[in-house]
Design a protein around this motif. Structure first.
Motif, short mmCIF file in Angstrom:
data_model
loop_
_atom_site.label_atom_id
_atom_site.label_comp_id
_atom_site.label_asym_id
_atom_site.label_seq_id
_atom_site.Cartn_x
_atom_site.Cartn_y
_atom_site.Cartn_z
N MET A 21 3.39 -45.36 -72.02
CA MET A 21 4.23 -46.03 -73.00
C MET A 21 3.40 -46.39 -74.21
SD MET A 21 7.03 -49.01 -72.24
CE MET A 21 7.93 -47.84 -71.19
N LYS A 22 4.00 -46.33 -75.39
CA LYS A 22 3.26 -46.56 -76.62
C LYS A 22 2.83 -48.01 -76.77
CE LYS A 22 5.48 -42.81 -79.21
NZ LYS A 22 6.27 -42.46 -80.42
N GLY A 23 1.68 -48.16 -77.48
CA GLY A 23 1.13 -49.48 -77.67
C GLY A 23 2.09 -50.43 -78.38
N LYS A 24 2.84 -49.90 -79.36
CA LYS A 24 3.74 -50.79 -80.10
C LYS A 24 4.84 -51.34 -79.19
CE LYS A 24 6.54 -46.96 -81.93
NZ LYS A 24 7.00 -46.29 -83.18
N THR A 25 5.23 -50.57 -78.17
CA THR A 25 6.22 -51.06 -77.22
C THR A 25 5.66 -52.20 -76.40
OG1 THR A 25 7.18 -48.84 -77.09
CG2 THR A 25 7.80 -50.40 -75.36
N HIS A 26 4.43 -52.01 -75.91
CA HIS A 26 3.76 -53.08 -75.17
C HIS A 26 3.63 -54.33 -76.04
CE1 HIS A 26 2.89 -50.64 -71.69
NE2 HIS A 26 2.17 -49.78 -72.39
N LEU A 27 3.28 -54.12 -77.31
CA LEU A 27 3.09 -55.24 -78.23
C LEU A 27 4.39 -56.02 -78.40
CD1 LEU A 27 1.27 -56.75 -80.22
CD2 LEU A 27 1.97 -55.11 -81.98
N VAL A 28 5.49 -55.31 -78.59
CA VAL A 28 6.79 -55.96 -78.77
C VAL A 28 7.17 -56.75 -77.52
CG1 VAL A 28 9.26 -55.55 -79.03
CG2 VAL A 28 7.64 -54.33 -80.49
N ILE A 29 6.96 -56.15 -76.35
CA ILE A 29 7.28 -56.84 -75.10
C ILE A 29 6.44 -58.11 -74.95
CG2 ILE A 29 7.24 -56.69 -72.58
CD1 ILE A 29 7.79 -53.67 -72.89
N GLY A 30 5.14 -57.98 -75.22
CA GLY A 30 4.26 -59.14 -75.11
C GLY A 30 4.64 -60.24 -76.09
N ALA A 31 4.95 -59.86 -77.33
CA ALA A 31 5.34 -60.86 -78.32
C ALA A 31 6.64 -61.55 -77.91
CB ALA A 31 5.50 -60.19 -79.69
N ALA A 32 7.55 -60.79 -77.32
CA ALA A 32 8.83 -61.37 -76.86
C ALA A 32 8.59 -62.39 -75.75
CB ALA A 32 9.76 -60.27 -76.37
N ILE A 33 7.66 -62.09 -74.85
CA ILE A 33 7.32 -63.03 -73.78
C ILE A 33 6.74 -64.32 -74.38
CG2 ILE A 33 5.75 -63.45 -71.84
CD1 ILE A 33 6.04 -60.45 -71.17
N GLY A 34 5.85 -64.15 -75.36
CA GLY A 34 5.27 -65.32 -76.02
C GLY A 34 6.31 -66.14 -76.75
N ALA A 35 7.26 -65.47 -77.42
CA ALA A 35 8.32 -66.17 -78.13
C ALA A 35 9.21 -66.94 -77.15
CB ALA A 35 9.15 -65.19 -78.94
N ALA A 36 9.48 -66.33 -75.99
CA ALA A 36 10.27 -67.02 -74.98
C ALA A 36 9.55 -68.27 -74.47
CB ALA A 36 10.57 -66.06 -73.82
N ALA A 37 8.24 -68.16 -74.29
CA ALA A 37 7.46 -69.31 -73.85
C ALA A 37 7.47 -70.40 -74.91
CB ALA A 37 6.03 -68.88 -73.54
N ALA A 38 7.40 -70.01 -76.18
CA ALA A 38 7.42 -70.99 -77.27
C ALA A 38 8.75 -71.74 -77.29
CB ALA A 38 7.19 -70.29 -78.60
N ALA A 39 9.82 -71.05 -76.92
CA ALA A 39 11.13 -71.69 -76.88
C ALA A 39 11.30 -72.55 -75.62
CB ALA A 39 12.23 -70.63 -76.93
N TYR A 40 10.64 -72.17 -74.54
CA TYR A 40 10.80 -72.88 -73.26
C TYR A 40 9.96 -74.15 -73.20
CZ TYR A 40 10.66 -73.78 -68.24
OH TYR A 40 10.73 -74.39 -67.01
#
Length: 214
Positions: free
Chosen positions: A1-20
């Motif tokens: 899987m492409k790096g940008k996909t991993h990056l987007v997934i990781g950033a989404a996890i971080g954003a979810a944590a910031a909201a939680y």
């Protein structure tokens, strides 16, 4: 899987944590940065990251990230010189952003530079008595020389990364750092499991690739 996909997934996890978790801009920046880097860190084994396949835009973004890391590091050094105080949160962000600039590169020089950074982190961890930083440095220094989707794409590597994240959480006293570190790293392995090549989750106990290709 492409790096940008991993990056987007990781950033989404971080954003979810910031909201939680209780929100502050500093904590949100840490969650997103650490999670995004964790989601890419398994690909520090640079043998398969071919810079020849990068588009001009990707190369530009890579260089911008690298220079952003350099500028952040310069800012941390300035603050230390001016105030005689080290800010661990900003230092961590600077180091991670700087390393992100190398994730897209490949070759012996790239590997040697990343390993040199890892050795520097080991030394800093030893000086400041931070076991998690020494573990992080060891990971950074070692993995560039491994085969792609080998040891870094295993449960053992995920466990090591989770331990590093736990140590960082203990250092910063910010709840959730260990969780986003582990979730970011595991997201990379899970995403790669969904590709035709799969992931050798239990390597070297078995060389079997586990895959659920979409």
């Amino acid at each position: 899987m492409k790096g940008k996909t991993h990056l987007v997934i990781g950033a989404a996890i971080g954003a979810a944590a910031a909201a939680y978790y209780p929100f502050t801009f500093k904590n949100a920046a840490l969650y997103i940065t650490i999670s995004a880097f964790s989601a890419l860190s398994a690909d520090l084994d640079g043998s398969s990251m071919l810079s020849s396949k990068l588009s001009g835009v990707s190369r530009l973004l890579r260089e911008l990230v690298l220079w952003a890391g350099i500028l952040l590091a310069a800012g941390v050094i300035y603050l230390y010189a001016a105030q005689d105080r080290l800010y661990p949160e900003y230092t961590i962000i600077a180091v991670i952003v700087f390393l992100l600039g190398f994730v897209a590169k490949s070759g012996i020089i790239r590997n040697a530079l990343v390993s040199a950074i890892g050795c520097g982190l080991i030394y800093a961890g030893w000086i400041y008595k931070m076991n998690w930083l020494m573990g992080f440095g060891l990971f950074v220094a070692w993995v560039p020389w491994l085969n792609h989707r080998g040891m870094t794409h295993t449960l053992w590597a995920a466990a090591l990364w989770s331990a590093i994240g736990w140590g960082l959480e203990e250092q910063l006293h910010i709840k959730g750092i260990a969780t986003v570190s582990a979730a970011g790293y595991l997201s990379h392995l899970i995403a790669d499991t969904l590709t035709p090549s799969g992931v050798k989750w239990l390597y070297p106990l078995t060389k079997k690739s586990f895959k659920l290709p979409l």
